[in-house]
Design an enzyme around this catalytic site. Structure first.
Site, PDB file in Angstrom:
ATOM      1  N   GLY A 169       0.761  -1.239   0.000  1.00 51.76           N
ATOM      2  CA  GLY A 169       0.000   0.000   0.000  1.00 51.76           C
ATOM      3  C   GLY A 169       0.789   1.285   0.000  1.00 51.76           C
TER       4      GLY A 169
ATOM      5  N   VAL B 247      -6.728  -8.614   4.441  1.00 58.05           N
ATOM      6  CA  VAL B 247      -5.942  -9.821   4.249  1.00 58.05           C
ATOM      7  C   VAL B 247      -4.911  -9.553   3.156  1.00 58.05           C
ATOM      8  CG1 VAL B 247      -5.972 -12.267   3.641  1.00 58.05           C
ATOM      9  CG2 VAL B 247      -7.886 -11.271   4.913  1.00 58.05           C
TER      10      VAL B 247
ATOM     11  N   ILE C  73      -4.248  -6.272  12.577  1.00 58.35           N
ATOM     12  CA  ILE C  73      -4.215  -7.728  12.733  1.00 58.35           C
ATOM     13  C   ILE C  73      -2.913  -8.299  12.158  1.00 58.35           C
ATOM     14  CG2 ILE C  73      -5.355  -9.916  12.205  1.00 58.35           C
ATOM     15  CD1 ILE C  73      -6.888  -8.037  14.109  1.00 58.35           C
TER      16      ILE C  73
ATOM     17  N   LYS D 129       5.257  20.447  49.630  1.00 56.15           N
ATOM     18  CA  LYS D 129       6.537  19.914  50.087  1.00 56.15           C
ATOM     19  C   LYS D 129       6.316  18.456  50.481  1.00 56.15           C
ATOM     20  CE  LYS D 129      10.860  21.113  51.015  1.00 56.15           C
ATOM     21  NZ  LYS D 129      11.136  22.085  52.087  1.00 56.15           N
ATOM     22  N   HIS D 130       7.083  17.569  49.885  1.00 54.35           N
ATOM     23  CA  HIS D 130       6.959  16.132  50.152  1.00 54.35           C
ATOM     24  C   HIS D 130       5.517  15.650  49.973  1.00 54.35           C
ATOM     25  CE1 HIS D 130      11.096  16.077  51.317  1.00 54.35           C
ATOM     26  NE2 HIS D 130      10.902  16.901  52.319  1.00 54.35           N
TER      27      HIS D 130
ATOM     28  N   ASN E  90      -3.804  11.269  58.911  1.00 55.93           N
ATOM     29  CA  ASN E  90      -4.988  12.054  59.241  1.00 55.93           C
ATOM     30  C   ASN E  90      -4.750  13.530  58.901  1.00 55.93           C
ATOM     31  OD1 ASN E  90      -6.738  10.072  60.456  1.00 55.93           O
ATOM     32  ND2 ASN E  90      -5.304   9.958  62.161  1.00 55.93           N
TER      33      ASN E  90
END
Length: 528
Positions: A39, A69, A130, A279-280, A422
């Protein structure tokens, strides 16, 4: 036993991405390689003067079914799979007139880009390759004899090896290319299976796969003794992974992690200009204001110590005034959607500062997944994109919150979502004034946040800490009244929390006794 050097006498080239195609074709032709193609690839090579033989002419069988195919033929797969040192394979090739193919150059139908473009279902299906994956797998399995190239970025190495070895490839290169090829087909199949699962509403399919392309090997991970790399998922969502780096040193593992946390947090505040300092991976200051410079100064005031060497995220175009303020201290990274010329000029003087521009803001409500390793597997969950509004809040105390308290509570609860549990967040007039993160006890988080606020007030020469007259947010319910009482002692006048504790009545009674307004959201924001 595979031979080290295998001369390339015949190559099959079929590519959707034509980058570098002509240069490769000319290099192969210079080494006397017969080129088979199909192609558009055959047309591009032929127009460039490279001799090409159509696959249909090689197989003696025409392309059928709209090209579906064409390479699925014994003359192709036999040429790729045959073991050249196996007499039975050689005899079969001679009997069936199968010619060997020593090099396969294939890149696949653009399924991922078709999907990303928003194409419809049928178009996506049509762009599932495919023949390409079948040939890649066949050639890669036979890497003892066949070289497989799936990325244009590998053309130069292939050409250099052919030049060095008089038209032959080495076993080391063929094995390396096979590993790359199998990773490519794996990623391709992953994209297809993930898309199809989403199409049928299978949120957690029987098997799940993840894939990424590596744009960067890092100097090290979180610590110098850990190796690390960054892999891009291909998600077009604006953020650190897709940002344009304008200046500064290479980004580190920690830079990327923290910058992502900063930008995701600041994206929560689309109504007004906002700044988040990280930070962190935890925020040490967040503020909204009528302009970015004011937002930055107020966010910085929350914790002027931790902000040193931090990450700064903005949700608006970075301007010169804000850049001037930021440049007063050492900052690792700034991330923003855009930056004006004044800001670029100011920051250019900070050679080591990394400036990232995302050219857009992410939608904090968009569906996404988070993945975490555990021993033996992965934990996969939806990203926490929950957000409460004033309509979602349930006032549970005798005193109703004021309009100002309500606005601050909603902001504090948004910030909570981005703080390690928390989490306790104090906010006053649109700015955090105390942040307690990552403590095993909610009471300790409340006390740490209040203590930090007192330290900042003392350093600034203020008459009282910012927590006086603030609101406080908790990422989860108060299991006992002690956490709430700690917040009251710090000067908070209103509380926002999910609720749901067995002792909610006790906590509500304590709030009433202290004259606090308290609302419950019914939504928790744990962040582990």
């Amino acid at each position: 036993m595979a031979a080290d050097l295998v001369r390339v006498s015949r190559a099959l080239i079929s590519v959707s991405d034509k980058t570098g195609l002509v240069e490769l074709g000319k290099a192969l032709a210079a080494h006397g390689v017969e080129i088979l193609s199909t192609g558009g690839t055959a047309k591009a090579l032929s127009e460039a003067g490279v001799p090409v033989k159509e696959v249909a002419d090689h197989t003696g069988f025409p392309e059928i079914m709209d090209g579906r195919v064409k390479t699925l033929h014994p003359a192709i797969h036999g040429g790729l799979l045959a073991l050249r040192d196996n007499p039975e394979h050689v005899a079969a090739m001679e009997k069936h007139a199968i010619a060997s193919i020593d090099l396969l150059v294939v890149n696949l139908y653009p399924f991922e880009s078709t999907l990303a473009s928003g194409a419809g279902y049928d178009d996506c299906v049509e762009n599932i390759d495919i023949g390409g994956p079948a040939m890649i797998r066949a050639a890669s399995k036979n890497h003892g004899h066949v070289a497989t190239v799936v990325d244009p970025e590998d053309y130069a190495e292939l050409i250099a090896e052919l030049d060095a070895n008089k038209g032959a490839t080495s076993y080391a290169l063929r094995r390396k290319l096979a590993a790359v090829a199998y990773a490519r087909t794996s990623a391709y199949d992953s994209a297809i299976s993930t898309w199809l699962a989403a199409e049928i509403g299978d949120t957690y399919p029987r098997r799940i796969t993840f894939s990424g392309a590596k744009p960067q090997i890092m100097r090290y991970g979180e610590n110098p003794h850990q190796s690390a790399a960054y892999y891009s998922s291909g998600d077009p969502r604006p953020g650190v992974g897709n940002a344009e780096q304008i200046q500064g040193k290479e980004l580190s593992f920690n830079n990327l992690n923290d910058t992502d946390a900063a930008f995701e947090l600041v994206a929560e505040f689309d109504e007004k200009p906002a700044i988040a300092i990280i930070k962190h991976a935890n925020p040490c200051g967040v503020a909204v204001a009528d302009d970015l410079a004011t937002a930055y100064k107020r966010a910085f005031a929350c914790d002027t110590v931790s902000a040193f060497g931090g990450i700064i995220a903005a949700n608006r175009k970075l301007d010169g005034a804000t850049a001037e303020e930021i440049s007063k201290i050492f900052t690792e990274v700034i991330i923003a959607p855009e930056a004006d010329e004044d800001a670029l000029k100011v920051l250019a003087a900070k050679k080591n500062l990394r400036l990232l521009l995302t050219h857009g803001m992410p939608d904090p409500s968009a569906a996404a997944r988070t993945v975490r390793n555990v021993a033996g597997g992965y934990l996969v969950q939806d990203k926490d994109n929950g957000r409460v509004t004033a309509a979602d809040l349930k006032v549970v105390t005798k005193r109703q919150p004021t309009e100002r308290e309500l606005a601050d509570m909603l902001m504090a609860f948004r910030v909570c979502k981005h703080v390690k549990s928390n989490a306790i967040i104090y906010v006053k007039d649109g700015a955090t004034v105390g942040i307690g993160a990552g403590q095993m006890s909610r009471v300790d988080s409340a006390r740490i946040a209040a203590s930090k606020s007192r330290d900042m007030a003392e350093a600034a020469g203020a008459s009282q800490p910012g927590t006086i007259g603030s609101v406080v947010a908790s990422d989860a319910f108060f299991p006992f009244a002690d956490g709430l009482l700690s917040a009251a002692e710090a000067g908070a006048t209103a509380v926002i929390q999910p609720g749901g504790s067995m002792r909610d009545d006790e906590v509500i009674a304590a709030a009433d006794e202290k004259g606090l307004a308290m609302v419950m959201t019914g939504m928790r924001h744990f962040r582990h």
